[in-house]
Design a protein around this motif. Structure first.
Motif, mmCIF file in Angstrom:
data_model
loop_
_atom_site.group_PDB
_atom_site.id
_atom_site.type_symbol
_atom_site.label_atom_id
_atom_site.label_comp_id
_atom_site.label_asym_id
_atom_site.label_seq_id
_atom_site.Cartn_x
_atom_site.Cartn_y
_atom_site.Cartn_z
ATOM 1 N N ASN A 231 0.838 -1.192 0.000
ATOM 2 C CA ASN A 231 0.000 0.000 0.000
ATOM 3 C C ASN A 231 0.875 1.244 0.000
ATOM 4 O O ASN A 231 2.088 1.153 0.241
ATOM 5 N N GLU A 234 1.298 5.910 3.823
ATOM 6 C CA GLU A 234 0.321 6.430 4.791
ATOM 7 C C GLU A 234 -0.701 5.351 5.170
ATOM 8 O O GLU A 234 -0.924 5.063 6.351
ATOM 9 N N ALA A 235 -1.292 4.730 4.168
ATOM 10 C CA ALA A 235 -2.300 3.696 4.416
ATOM 11 C C ALA A 235 -1.656 2.445 5.017
ATOM 12 O O ALA A 235 -2.218 1.810 5.911
ATOM 13 N N SER A 238 -0.883 3.321 8.727
ATOM 14 C CA SER A 238 -2.009 3.675 9.598
ATOM 15 C C SER A 238 -3.078 2.584 9.607
ATOM 16 O O SER A 238 -3.839 2.475 10.562
ATOM 17 N N ASN A 239 -3.101 1.778 8.565
ATOM 18 C CA ASN A 239 -4.201 0.825 8.479
ATOM 19 C C ASN A 239 -3.761 -0.517 7.875
ATOM 20 O O ASN A 239 -4.293 -0.951 6.855
ATOM 21 N N GLN A 241 -3.622 -4.277 6.955
ATOM 22 C CA GLN A 241 -4.812 -5.121 6.804
ATOM 23 C C GLN A 241 -4.705 -6.470 7.512
ATOM 24 O O GLN A 241 -5.699 -7.097 7.815
ATOM 25 N N GLN A 246 0.555 -6.109 11.166
ATOM 26 C CA GLN A 246 0.437 -5.340 12.418
ATOM 27 C C GLN A 246 1.481 -5.783 13.429
ATOM 28 O O GLN A 246 2.154 -4.949 14.047
#
Ligand code: ADP
Ligand code: MG
Length: 253
Positions: A231, A234-235, A238-239, A241, A246
């Motif tokens: 990705n 930024e994505a 921050s996020n 999947q 993580q």
């Protein structure tokens, strides 16, 4: 054999891996890797140790052979028989964790050797270009020293200059700062940021997430031989999947 399958153009990805698989003996190290890199794109690759990052990078300039799938680099398809491997290697520069400079040659000679042997340039021509790139990485004043007389950060900058002397279309970096003392990391990253700003197509294996945020168009996360997700930075940060991403980010940030 390497076949010229198409001419590089703005539209055609400069690197394309399609369903690439590789084994070391029984060990399935790359599993159905699909990746397209546009000209000028900057990609950061991260993931746990042993996930196949180096192997993937090394397949792109054929330091490693893949067994299944297709790899096309700068319009040239990498196949088993590599008579024309220089075709790809000319377009692809690489910097490693441990610099890999020739210890018995001066900085300047490190930067002129391949130009003279591979590109058949005269010594004068090769030295002029070497000095240009040594200046670019801010180390021209050390041109007559030997690698062992330089700090790690300086040696890595020489290694980058040496690659640039071949005027590649693509630069691959495999953890270029991970062997450096912390105070030398920035000077190498600064050179890489400038290279990115000049429009170089770059694939960088690194865990320097500040660098990823600063220059990457895309961050790729690999685990166990697969691309798990990718990705924009930024994505990605921050996020993420997937749990695996993580967990990894929690460990390194
Ligand atoms: P990374 O760069 O993500 O740490 P590598 O691509 O170096 O991962 O290695 C991926 C896996 O392949 C690891 O388990 C490693 O031990 C194994 N490996 C790497 N090189 C070889 C090799 N030449 N022969 C056998 N196994 C290898
Ligand atoms: Mg590695």
């Amino acid at each position: 054999m390497i076949e010229k399958v198409n001419q590089s153009s703005d539209k055609e990805p400069v690197i394309r891996l399609k369903d690439v698989n590789k084994w070391y003996g029984e060990f399935h190290v790359l599993k159905n890797i699909n990746l397209e890199v546009e000209q000028g794109e900057k990609i950061v690759i991260c993931g746990p140790s042993g996930s196949g990052k180096s192997t993937m990078i090394r397949c792109i300039n054929h330091l490693e052979e893949h067994q299944r799938g297709d790899i096309v680099v700068a319009g040239t398809e990498l196949k088993d028989d590599l008579k024309n491997i220089e075709l790809v290697r000319r377009e692809v520069g690489m910097c490693f964790q441990h610099f890999n400079l020739f210890p018995h040659l001066s900085v300047l000679e490190n930067c002129t050797l391949a130009q003279m042997w591979v590109k058949k340039k005269s010594q004068q021509e090769a030295e002029a270009l070497a000095m240009k790139y040594l200046e670019r990485v801010r180390i021209a004043e050390q041109a007559h020293k030997f690698p062992g007389q330089l700090s790690g950060g300086q040696q890595q900058r020489v290694a980058i200059a040496r690659s640039l002397c071949m005027e590649p279309q693509i630069m691959l970096f495999d953890e270029p700062t991970s062997a450096l003392d912390p105070e030398m990391v920035r000077e190498v990253l600064d050179v890489m940021v400038e290279l990115a700003e000049d429009g170089m197509t770059m694939l960088c294996v690194t865990h320097e997430m500040g660098f990823a945020r600063e220059v990457a168009d895309r961050v790729i996360f690999m685990d166990a031989g697969e691309i798990i997700e990718q990705n924009a930075p930024e994505a990605f940060f921050s996020n993420p999947q997937f749990d695996r991403t993580q967990n990894f980010l929690q460990q390194i940030i």
